[in-house]
Design a protein around this motif. Structure first.
Motif, PDB file in Angstrom:
ATOM      1  N   GLY A   1       2.635 -13.831  -9.112  1.00  0.00           N
ATOM      2  CA  GLY A   1       3.063 -13.215  -7.910  1.00  0.00           C
ATOM      3  C   GLY A   1       3.295 -11.792  -8.422  1.00  0.00           C
ATOM      4  O   GLY A   1       3.470 -11.410  -9.514  1.00  0.00           O
ATOM      5  N   HIS A   2       3.727 -10.985  -7.452  1.00  0.00           N
ATOM      6  CA  HIS A   2       4.100  -9.640  -7.607  1.00  0.00           C
ATOM      7  C   HIS A   2       5.321  -8.921  -6.757  1.00  0.00           C
ATOM      8  O   HIS A   2       5.539  -9.494  -5.626  1.00  0.00           O
ATOM      9  N   TYR A   3       5.901  -8.192  -7.506  1.00  0.00           N
ATOM     10  CA  TYR A   3       7.293  -7.791  -6.832  1.00  0.00           C
ATOM     11  C   TYR A   3       7.141  -6.168  -6.516  1.00  0.00           C
ATOM     12  O   TYR A   3       8.126  -5.794  -5.888  1.00  0.00           O
TER      13      TYR A   3
ATOM     14  N   VAL B   1       5.210  -3.249  -3.960  1.00  0.00           N
ATOM     15  CA  VAL B   1       5.041  -3.266  -2.591  1.00  0.00           C
ATOM     16  C   VAL B   1       4.047  -2.112  -2.405  1.00  0.00           C
ATOM     17  O   VAL B   1       4.050  -1.058  -3.153  1.00  0.00           O
ATOM     18  N   GLN B   2       3.383  -1.943  -1.220  1.00  0.00           N
ATOM     19  CA  GLN B   2       2.503  -0.824  -1.144  1.00  0.00           C
ATOM     20  C   GLN B   2       3.589   0.242  -0.472  1.00  0.00           C
ATOM     21  O   GLN B   2       4.563  -0.069   0.116  1.00  0.00           O
ATOM     22  N   PRO B   3       3.368   1.481  -0.351  1.00  0.00           N
ATOM     23  CA  PRO B   3       4.117   2.574   0.366  1.00  0.00           C
ATOM     24  C   PRO B   3       4.086   1.894   1.774  1.00  0.00           C
ATOM     25  O   PRO B   3       3.350   1.488   2.160  1.00  0.00           O
TER      26      PRO B   3
ATOM     27  N   THR C   1       5.718 -10.337   3.459  1.00  0.00           N
ATOM     28  CA  THR C   1       4.675 -11.342   3.262  1.00  0.00           C
ATOM     29  C   THR C   1       3.930 -11.144   1.893  1.00  0.00           C
ATOM     30  O   THR C   1       3.362 -12.106   1.219  1.00  0.00           O
ATOM     31  N   ASP C   2       3.903  -9.815   1.493  1.00  0.00           N
ATOM     32  CA  ASP C   2       2.739  -9.263   0.514  1.00  0.00           C
ATOM     33  C   ASP C   2       3.859  -8.352  -0.622  1.00  0.00           C
ATOM     34  O   ASP C   2       3.962  -7.405  -0.619  1.00  0.00           O
ATOM     35  N   ASP C   3       4.551  -9.153  -1.779  1.00  0.00           N
ATOM     36  CA  ASP C   3       4.396 -10.612  -1.663  1.00  0.00           C
ATOM     37  C   ASP C   3       5.599 -11.010  -2.024  1.00  0.00           C
ATOM     38  O   ASP C   3       5.806 -12.294  -2.641  1.00  0.00           O
TER      39      ASP C   3
ATOM     40  N   GLU D   1       2.748  -4.187 -10.740  1.00  0.00           N
ATOM     41  CA  GLU D   1       1.621  -3.283 -10.718  1.00  0.00           C
ATOM     42  C   GLU D   1       0.587  -3.784 -10.119  1.00  0.00           C
ATOM     43  O   GLU D   1      -0.649  -3.240 -10.108  1.00  0.00           O
ATOM     44  N   GLU D   2       0.609  -4.757  -9.218  1.00  0.00           N
ATOM     45  CA  GLU D   2      -0.523  -5.253  -8.420  1.00  0.00           C
ATOM     46  C   GLU D   2      -1.051  -4.510  -7.510  1.00  0.00           C
ATOM     47  O   GLU D   2      -2.206  -4.266  -7.368  1.00  0.00           O
ATOM     48  N   GLU D   3       0.040  -3.982  -6.820  1.00  0.00           N
ATOM     49  CA  GLU D   3      -0.629  -3.039  -5.742  1.00  0.00           C
ATOM     50  C   GLU D   3      -1.269  -1.716  -6.209  1.00  0.00           C
ATOM     51  O   GLU D   3      -1.741  -0.613  -5.662  1.00  0.00           O
ATOM     52  N   VAL D   4      -1.220  -1.331  -7.433  1.00  0.00           N
ATOM     53  CA  VAL D   4      -2.099  -0.357  -8.053  1.00  0.00           C
ATOM     54  C   VAL D   4      -2.887  -0.796  -9.254  1.00  0.00           C
ATOM     55  O   VAL D   4      -3.366  -0.205 -10.001  1.00  0.00           O
TER      56      VAL D   4
ATOM     57  N   LEU E   1       0.367  -6.857   6.623  1.00  0.00           N
ATOM     58  CA  LEU E   1       0.428  -6.497   5.540  1.00  0.00           C
ATOM     59  C   LEU E   1      -0.127  -5.117   5.087  1.00  0.00           C
ATOM     60  O   LEU E   1      -1.150  -4.794   5.513  1.00  0.00           O
ATOM     61  N   HIS E   2       0.500  -4.217   4.136  1.00  0.00           N
ATOM     62  CA  HIS E   2      -0.080  -2.909   3.876  1.00  0.00           C
ATOM     63  C   HIS E   2       0.292  -1.872   5.167  1.00  0.00           C
ATOM     64  O   HIS E   2       0.133  -0.603   4.968  1.00  0.00           O
ATOM     65  N   GLY E   3       0.469  -2.276   6.235  1.00  0.00           N
ATOM     66  CA  GLY E   3       0.614  -1.536   7.573  1.00  0.00           C
ATOM     67  C   GLY E   3       2.026  -1.496   7.804  1.00  0.00           C
ATOM     68  O   GLY E   3       3.138  -1.958   7.222  1.00  0.00           O
TER      69      GLY E   3
HETATM   70 MN    MN Z   1      -1.109  -6.101  -1.388  1.00  0.00          MN
END
Ligand code: MN
Ligand code: BES
Ligand code: MN
Length: 471
Positions: free
Chosen positions: A101-103, A105-107, A134-136, A168-171, A442-444
């Motif tokens: 999983g990833h800790y 988040v998106q901006p 939710t993400d994630d 670093e999932e979101e990058v 998610l992302h929004g």
């Molecule tokens: Mn994401």
């Protein structure tokens, strides 16, 4: 060989234990929610270097959660953000599960569109609102809490667990492959589990057997050496914003097909079988469009919405800047313009080839008198798994228990880079068990996680560890 979690006593002990675990999760639900809120308060935005210390704090939080659940925890440094590695390996003879999983988040932008601030987690209408809900972070938490429940109730786990939670999932997970490559034998497992996707719809849980890949690039068009008066110079030199707009427009034809040379090379035609399977899913096109606030779909001619989202590749601009963005008019020929572009890939497109083709196409479309700079941020290939594997069967049963309804088998349009790496570097197939909803934003702005999905996902997770032993 898989064995019953409680050995010879399994048939007697297991039903009692599972019921007790279900009860533990109900009794501890409020505390689990409070702990998730504490996790969500940490603004671990991996893309933004101003948040580096917050990202590190989120990693520490995951480490303390591992330990509280009874796992051994190790913080792995990388060239970027750290990886949290948690293990429990005492189920001799039982399968080993690699949970990812990833800790990060998106901006949270656009900030002014959040009803409550992104890092002040708030429950409204049965939903927990926060960036990462939710993400994630919320989905990661379901697995940590299900393992905690097993350890507190049974004092043991039915499976061996290796937990990799990265930052670093979101990058683009650019440093994760190095960790996987350097630790191949340590990370050996029977199957990987990831909860970082979505259910098909409300009360239609799903197992995702395919994801699209991605390449993320940036193109900058440079014109005059600084912004110039558009009356004095306009008409005699190329305007970088005009030029970039034309270049972007030239990436698609009138049929919605992408004009990058070689872009569709290697993509197999859709099988009649898969077409039929997708057509059978309970998908309501009108509702899909109305939830998005658009009155018509758009895309490659000859494909349905689901096919366009899951089985066909795309090329999209994520953001474009250049010229004057402030209030009121201003008359200039801007000095430069930039666009961030991503392509979603399907099997068997080659990410490097797509990037090279995109750059070549953009350069070809550029008018004389501008300079084109091009860079790549990250990329990963797409994949599809066998939807009938025995681990899929175990996941189906666990979800049927947790959600009270059998899951459907779907593909998804988003990307999770590690999944292809698990296959190529560790030889592992992944169970993508999404507890979220694509409508969770998610992302929004106003990202949220339904509390019901948090609870149902945690229960399904707890049952999964048992089901994986009996397949
Ligand atoms: Mn994401
Ligand atoms: N969790 C998402 C991926 C996802 C979401 C898949 C919903 C299916 C359904 C993940 O965090 C994500 O956003 N991935 C990025 C890829 C990355 C390389 C930036 C994406 O898909 O844009
Ligand atoms: Mn994610």
């Amino acid at each position: 060989m898989p064995r019953s979690p409680a050995g010879d006593r399994g048939t007697i002990v297991m039903p009692v234990t599972l019921a007790q675990i279900d009860r533990y999760l109900v009794e501890n639900a409020d505390r689990h929610l409070e702990e998730l809120k504490a996790f969500l308060k940490i603004p671990s935005v991996s893309a933004d270097s101003r948040h580096k210390a917050d990202v590190a704090r989120a990693a520490d939080f995951v480490m303390s959660q591992f330990r509280a659940a009874g796992l051994d925890a190790e913080l792995v440094k990388t060239a970027g953000h750290p990886i949290c590695y948690g293990t429990w390996l005492k189920a001799a003879g039982a399968p080993t599960v690699l949970i990812y999983g990833h800790y990060d988040v998106q901006p949270p932008d656009p900030l002014d569109q959040w009803t409550t601030p992104p890092f002040e987690p708030t429950v409204r209408d049965g939903r927990l609102y926060a960036r990462g809900a939710t993400d994630d972070k919320g989905q990661v938490f379901t697995h940590i809490k299900s393992l905690e429940a097993w350890m507190k109730v049974a004092g043991t786990l039915p499976v061996n667990v290796k937990f990799v939670i990265e930052g670093e999932e979101e990058v683009g997970s650019n440093n994760l492959d190095l960790f996987l490559e350097a630790n191949k034998s340590r990370l050996a497992a029977d199957v990987a589990v990831i909860s970082d996707t979505s259910q098909f719809a409300r009360d239609v849980p799903a197992i995702t057997y395919g994801l699209r890949g991605i390449v993320a690039c940036e193109v900058t068009v440079r014109g005059p050496n600084s912004d110039k008066h558009s009356g004095v110079f306009g008409g005699a030199i190329a305007n970088p914003v005009n030029a970039l707009a034309r270049m972007i427009a030239g990436l698609h034809d009138d049929q919605g097909r992408i004009t990058i040379p070689g872009f569709y090379d290697g993509i197999p035609p859709m099988s009649a079988d898969e077409r039929a399977r997708l057509a059978q899913l309970p998908f309501d096109e009108r509702q899909f469009l109305s939830e998005l606030g658009v009155d018509a779909g758009w895309g490659e001619a000859g494909y349905t919405s689901l096919e366009r989202r899951w089985v066909r590749p795309t090329c999209d601009v994520n953001g474009i800047t250049g010229g004057y963005q402030g209030e009121g008019p201003k008359t200039i020929i801007p000095s430069s313009a930039t666009a961030k572009i991503t392509c979603r890939l399907v099997p068997d497109q080659n990410p490097e080839k797509v990037v090279a083709g995109l750059e070549a196409r953009l350069r070809k479309l550029a008018p004389p008198g501008v300079k084109v700079e091009f860079r790549t941020w990250h990329g990963c290939p797409a994949f599809v798994f066998d939807p009938t594997s025995r681990y899929m069967g175990a996941a189906k049963k666990a979800i049927a228990t947790g959600f009270g309804v059998e899951p459907v088998m779907i593909r998804e349009g988003g990307s999770i880079p590690v999944v292809a790496s698990f296959r190529s570097l560790l030889g592992l197939d992944t169970l993508l068990l999404g507890w979220g909803q694509n409508s969770d934003n998610l992302h929004g702005p106003n990202e949220h996680f339904h509390l019901a999905d948090f609870r149902r996902g945690t229960r399904a997770s707890a049952h999964l560890w048992h089901e994986l032993c009996v397949v």
